[in-house]
Scaffold this motif. Structure first.
Motif, PDB file in Angstrom:
ATOM      1  N   SER A   3      38.720 -28.632  25.681  1.00  0.00           N
ATOM      2  CA  SER A   3      38.534 -28.421  27.123  1.00  0.00           C
ATOM      3  C   SER A   3      37.106 -27.999  27.427  1.00  0.00           C
ATOM      4  O   SER A   3      36.562 -27.139  26.741  1.00  0.00           O
TER       5      SER A   3
ATOM      6  N   THR B   7      43.661 -38.871  30.402  1.00  0.00           N
ATOM      7  CA  THR B   7      45.047 -38.544  30.019  1.00  0.00           C
ATOM      8  C   THR B   7      45.374 -37.078  30.298  1.00  0.00           C
ATOM      9  O   THR B   7      46.524 -36.721  30.518  1.00  0.00           O
TER      10      THR B   7
ATOM     11  N   ALA C 244      44.653 -35.578  32.956  1.00  0.00           N
ATOM     12  CA  ALA C 244      45.138 -35.556  34.346  1.00  0.00           C
ATOM     13  C   ALA C 244      46.630 -35.880  34.390  1.00  0.00           C
ATOM     14  O   ALA C 244      47.359 -35.397  35.264  1.00  0.00           O
TER      15      ALA C 244
ATOM     16  N   TYR D 146      48.897 -35.069  32.006  1.00  0.00           N
ATOM     17  CA  TYR D 146      49.621 -33.845  31.616  1.00  0.00           C
ATOM     18  C   TYR D 146      49.556 -32.824  32.752  1.00  0.00           C
ATOM     19  O   TYR D 146      50.513 -32.092  33.010  1.00  0.00           O
ATOM     20  N   ARG D 147      48.408 -32.792  33.427  1.00  0.00           N
ATOM     21  CA  ARG D 147      48.264 -31.854  34.555  1.00  0.00           C
ATOM     22  C   ARG D 147      49.207 -32.222  35.703  1.00  0.00           C
ATOM     23  O   ARG D 147      49.793 -31.344  36.343  1.00  0.00           O
TER      24      ARG D 147
ATOM     25  N   ALA E 164      49.788 -27.173  31.807  1.00  0.00           N
ATOM     26  CA  ALA E 164      49.590 -28.479  31.149  1.00  0.00           C
ATOM     27  C   ALA E 164      49.528 -28.283  29.636  1.00  0.00           C
ATOM     28  O   ALA E 164      50.083 -29.057  28.861  1.00  0.00           O
ATOM     29  N   SER E 165      48.850 -27.227  29.218  1.00  0.00           N
ATOM     30  CA  SER E 165      48.739 -26.939  27.794  1.00  0.00           C
ATOM     31  C   SER E 165      50.118 -26.678  27.198  1.00  0.00           C
ATOM     32  O   SER E 165      50.432 -27.135  26.103  1.00  0.00           O
TER      33      SER E 165
ATOM     34  N   SER F 164      52.373 -29.934  27.284  1.00  0.00           N
ATOM     35  CA  SER F 164      51.874 -31.030  26.432  1.00  0.00           C
ATOM     36  C   SER F 164      52.297 -30.829  24.971  1.00  0.00           C
ATOM     37  O   SER F 164      52.122 -31.722  24.152  1.00  0.00           O
TER      38      SER F 164
ATOM     39  N   ARG G  59      55.223 -35.634  25.570  1.00  0.00           N
ATOM     40  CA  ARG G  59      54.208 -36.453  24.883  1.00  0.00           C
ATOM     41  C   ARG G  59      54.682 -37.898  24.755  1.00  0.00           C
ATOM     42  O   ARG G  59      53.935 -38.838  24.971  1.00  0.00           O
TER      43      ARG G  59
ATOM     44  N   GLY H 142      41.050 -37.609  25.984  1.00  0.00           N
ATOM     45  CA  GLY H 142      42.150 -36.662  25.831  1.00  0.00           C
ATOM     46  C   GLY H 142      41.975 -35.827  24.576  1.00  0.00           C
ATOM     47  O   GLY H 142      40.863 -35.377  24.265  1.00  0.00           O
ATOM     48  N   ARG H 143      43.087 -35.606  23.867  1.00  0.00           N
ATOM     49  CA  ARG H 143      43.045 -34.795  22.645  1.00  0.00           C
ATOM     50  C   ARG H 143      43.440 -35.605  21.413  1.00  0.00           C
ATOM     51  O   ARG H 143      43.037 -35.315  20.302  1.00  0.00           O
ATOM     52  N   ASP H 144      44.319 -36.608  21.656  1.00  0.00           N
ATOM     53  CA  ASP H 144      44.917 -37.336  20.528  1.00  0.00           C
ATOM     54  C   ASP H 144      44.721 -38.844  20.675  1.00  0.00           C
ATOM     55  O   ASP H 144      45.512 -39.621  20.172  1.00  0.00           O
TER      56      ASP H 144
ATOM     57  N   ARG I  28      43.771 -21.991  25.279  1.00  0.00           N
ATOM     58  CA  ARG I  28      44.143 -23.416  25.304  1.00  0.00           C
ATOM     59  C   ARG I  28      43.650 -24.124  24.040  1.00  0.00           C
ATOM     60  O   ARG I  28      44.342 -24.981  23.492  1.00  0.00           O
TER      61      ARG I  28
ATOM     62  N   ARG J  34      49.290 -26.930  17.802  1.00  0.00           N
ATOM     63  CA  ARG J  34      50.653 -27.399  18.098  1.00  0.00           C
ATOM     64  C   ARG J  34      51.087 -28.384  17.007  1.00  0.00           C
ATOM     65  O   ARG J  34      50.263 -29.075  16.390  1.00  0.00           O
TER      66      ARG J  34
END
Ligand code: DC
Length: 228
Positions: free
Chosen positions: A27, A49, A51, A53-54, A108-109, A112, A118, A138-140, A188, A195
């Motif tokens: 983030s 992406t 957005a 999850y948000r 969102a955190s 997700s 997911r 995104g993250r992934d 976050r 996770r």
């Protein structure tokens, strides 16, 4: 004659090849700005992406949904999340200006990390990328959503730099201090990287870029220099 046509067809195929560019990072690293600018430079679509999850988090907050896998999965079965002209749509309504609060960020955190959430959102993301050229952040994305992406980047910056940037964006509007923003980002980071499902990790084949060392436009140009 037939031979020439075949060559021409192959050239057209080449020109029209769909490309996918995966951009991941923590983030506030500046990955969204970099991704947006890169998409503009390449004239292809930008898919945020985070957005998605948000938007799911916003609906869960507004409907008072309990944050467990079954409840959130059920909520998402009756939810449409999509993009139109770069805007995020939640059940057909543009929620772009309501998803950037600290409350939505934290939610969102949390959601997700839920497998049902997911699964649903990754499915939408893959469908979008199967139809058009995208820069997706995104993250992934490089590790899970699009493991075969044509290009992968991992955008980083130190926590202090990220906190200051985020605070400048939302501090005054939301009445939050730099300490609160830093604490929220650290929390976050921890949730996103630890996770069980699709945590934030750098893909082995990603190019790592620190936005600490480059300005906004320099970063986008740097990313573009990798895209052949
Ligand atoms: O990038 P962002 O801050 O808008 O993302 C919001 C949250 O969504 C973030 O805490 C992590 C999560 N997220 C995720 O788990 N996977 C993604 N591909 C994108 C975001």
């Amino acid at each position: 004659m037939i031979k020439i046509k075949a060559v021409q067809f192959l050239r057209m195929e080449n020109v029209m090849k769909r490309i996918s560019i995966a951009i991941d990072g923590p983030s506030g690293s500046g990955k969204s700005t970099a991704a947006k600018n890169l998409a503009k430079l390449l004239n292809i679509e930008y898919i945020d992406t985070g957005a998605m999850y948000r938007a799911a988090a916003l609906k869960a907050i507004e409907q008072g949904i309990s944050i467990d896998n079954d409840s959130v999965t059920e909520m998402l079965e009756n939810t449409e999340i999509d993009f139109s002209n770069g805007s995020i749509l939640l059940d057909g309504v543009d929620v772009g200006d309501r998803i950037r609060t600290l409350e939505v960020s934290s939610m969102a955190s949390r959601i997700s990390a839920l497998p049902g959430c997911r699964r649903k959102l990754v499915d939408i993301q893959r469908k979008i990328a199967s139809k058009k050229s995208v820069v997706m952040d995104g993250r992934d994305i490089g590790t899970n959503v699009l493991p075969d992406a044509d290009y992968k980047f991992f955008i980083t910056a130190p926590l202090e730099t990220r906190a200051r940037r985020r605070w400048q964006e939302i501090g005054e509007r939301d009445g939050v201090s730099l300490d609160e923003v830093r604490e929220d980002l650290a929390k976050r980071d921890k949730l996103d990287t630890t996770r069980a499902l699709d945590p934030l990790v750098e893909a082995d084949d990603a190019v790592e870029i620190s936005t600490e060392e480059h300005g906004i436009y320099e970063t986008a140009e740097l990313l573009r220099s990798y895209v052949k």
